[in-house]
Write a protein that holds these residues in place. Structure first.
Motif, PDB file in Angstrom:
ATOM      1  N   ARG A  45      26.400  32.398 -10.911  1.00  0.00           N
ATOM      2  CA  ARG A  45      26.966  31.234 -10.209  1.00  0.00           C
ATOM      3  C   ARG A  45      27.133  31.528  -8.726  1.00  0.00           C
ATOM      4  O   ARG A  45      26.759  30.702  -7.874  1.00  0.00           O
ATOM      5  N   LYS A 100      28.436  20.534 -10.740  1.00  0.00           N
ATOM      6  CA  LYS A 100      27.669  19.337 -11.067  1.00  0.00           C
ATOM      7  C   LYS A 100      27.530  18.431  -9.849  1.00  0.00           C
ATOM      8  O   LYS A 100      26.468  17.816  -9.634  1.00  0.00           O
ATOM      9  N   ILE A 124      26.788  26.643 -16.090  1.00  0.00           N
ATOM     10  CA  ILE A 124      27.348  25.515 -16.831  1.00  0.00           C
ATOM     11  C   ILE A 124      27.101  25.679 -18.323  1.00  0.00           C
ATOM     12  O   ILE A 124      27.965  25.400 -19.161  1.00  0.00           O
ATOM     13  N   ASP A 125      25.918  26.162 -18.678  1.00  0.00           N
ATOM     14  CA  ASP A 125      25.573  26.375 -20.082  1.00  0.00           C
ATOM     15  C   ASP A 125      26.398  27.494 -20.707  1.00  0.00           C
ATOM     16  O   ASP A 125      26.836  27.385 -21.854  1.00  0.00           O
ATOM     17  N   LYS A 126      26.628  28.579 -19.938  1.00  0.00           N
ATOM     18  CA  LYS A 126      27.350  29.734 -20.482  1.00  0.00           C
ATOM     19  C   LYS A 126      28.871  29.561 -20.446  1.00  0.00           C
ATOM     20  O   LYS A 126      29.576  30.111 -21.301  1.00  0.00           O
ATOM     21  N   CYS A 127      29.373  28.813 -19.469  1.00  0.00           N
ATOM     22  CA  CYS A 127      30.831  28.684 -19.297  1.00  0.00           C
ATOM     23  C   CYS A 127      31.194  27.204 -19.143  1.00  0.00           C
ATOM     24  O   CYS A 127      31.662  26.774 -18.073  1.00  0.00           O
ATOM     25  N   PRO A 128      30.992  26.406 -20.177  1.00  0.00           N
ATOM     26  CA  PRO A 128      31.159  24.948 -20.059  1.00  0.00           C
ATOM     27  C   PRO A 128      32.589  24.497 -19.768  1.00  0.00           C
ATOM     28  O   PRO A 128      32.782  23.358 -19.316  1.00  0.00           O
ATOM     29  N   PRO A 185      27.340  35.503 -15.964  1.00  0.00           N
ATOM     30  CA  PRO A 185      27.304  34.109 -15.509  1.00  0.00           C
ATOM     31  C   PRO A 185      28.056  33.875 -14.198  1.00  0.00           C
ATOM     32  O   PRO A 185      27.638  33.029 -13.396  1.00  0.00           O
ATOM     33  N   ASN A 239      23.058  25.660 -13.372  1.00  0.00           N
ATOM     34  CA  ASN A 239      22.881  25.187 -14.741  1.00  0.00           C
ATOM     35  C   ASN A 239      23.077  26.310 -15.758  1.00  0.00           C
ATOM     36  O   ASN A 239      23.610  26.082 -16.853  1.00  0.00           O
ATOM     37  N   TYR A 240      22.644  27.510 -15.398  1.00  0.00           N
ATOM     38  CA  TYR A 240      22.863  28.666 -16.273  1.00  0.00           C
ATOM     39  C   TYR A 240      24.362  28.869 -16.492  1.00  0.00           C
ATOM     40  O   TYR A 240      24.815  29.067 -17.625  1.00  0.00           O
ATOM     41  N   ASP A 247      19.053  26.126 -10.770  1.00  0.00           N
ATOM     42  CA  ASP A 247      18.847  26.937 -11.977  1.00  0.00           C
ATOM     43  C   ASP A 247      20.054  27.830 -12.253  1.00  0.00           C
ATOM     44  O   ASP A 247      20.508  27.953 -13.405  1.00  0.00           O
TER      45      ASP A 247
END
Length: 272
Positions: free
Chosen positions: A222, A258, A245-249, A218, A242-243, A239
């Motif tokens: 990034r 964001k 953000i999903d994996k390392c919130p 991730p 967002n990947y 993309d």
């Protein structure tokens, strides 16, 4: 190259892998480099034979002879003036110009030590690549930037320079790294230099190779997103962000990502 990295890396030497990557990046005159390497190998064999004959002993001092040949006879040295220049991340240029960074020179030094029968390994030390030589169950640590034999205190100073004054050297900091780890460090160094020089397409190629070594990483995805952003490839940048953000919130960089997503105008996407 993909198959080689994924399946055959243990069968390929560190130097060979570094040169293969440079060839893939289009930065290598292989014939010229191979000719220079062959000449250096011949010179080293003759040099070691002469030194051993003069001492009338066996190979107990081989590692010291290799260092003398590398740094004194061939005059390999670190390039202080252009330390962060991308050309200094090229092992091939180190071979031809006999200058480089601790990492590029370290890869070459490990190669010639192993070629001479010496057990040598690279260490991805914080902020500075080191070479460890194993002789008669004793470890010797070399700074490949200048050939200096380092003491524990000197290495701890380097560690504190990279991690802060509270850092203390531990034996685990001096554990040798495998080829994959060293190649990843080399690629990160290349990518960083290319980004500083605004060579974003080449930096993207480095990122692609890194993702072959660590698919789905991730943090690398990034970073690739930031490169796509610089190339105005906004859809793929979104993309990648967002990947991550999903994996390392809970990562501290989420707020910045964001914000960038909000600012990107998707209608102006340019694909390269």
């Amino acid at each position: 190259m993909i198959k080689l990295i994924e399946k055959d890396m243990p069968e390929v030497s560190l130097l060979d892998m570094a040169l293969m990557i440079e060839q893939e990046l289009g930065e290598l005159d292989m014939a010229k480099v191979e000719a220079e390497l062959a000449q250096l190998s011949t010179q080293l064999a003759c040099y070691l034979a002469d030194r051993s004959s003069a001492r009338n002993d066996s190979s107990s001092q081989t590692w010291q002879d290799v260092l003398a040949c590398f740094f004194q006879q061939w005059q390999f040295s670190g390039d202080w003036q252009q330390f962060f220049d991308y050309q200094n991340t090229l092992v091939s240029q180190g071979i031809l110009k006999r200058k480089g960074t601790p990492l590029t020179l370290g890869i070459l030094l490990v190669h010639f030590l192993r070629q001479s029968g010496v057990t040598a390994n690279g260490i991805c030390f914080p902020g500075h690549f080191l070479v460890r030589i194993d002789v008669d169950n004793n470890f010797h640590y070399i700074d490949p930037f200048n050939g200096e034999l380092l003491s524990w205190q000197q290495m701890e100073l380097k560690l504190r320079g990279a991690k802060g004054d509270l850092a203390r050297l531990k034996q685990q900091d001096l554990k040798p790294d495998d080829i994959k780890s060293i190649i990843k460090r080399l690629l990160h160094t290349k990518k960083g230099a290319l980004l500083r020089e605004h060579q974003f397409n080449q930096a993207l190629r480095c990122s692609d190779i890194l993702l072959r070594l660590a698919p789905g990483d991730p943090f690398e995805i990034r970073d690739r997103g930031f490169i796509f952003h610089e190339l105005d490839c906004f859809n793929v940048a979104v993309d990648d962000f967002n990947y991550f953000i999903d994996k390392c919130p809970n990562d501290p960089s989420i707020g910045l990502l964001k914000l960038k997503i909000e600012q990107m105008d998707h209608s102006e996407t340019v694909m390269h």
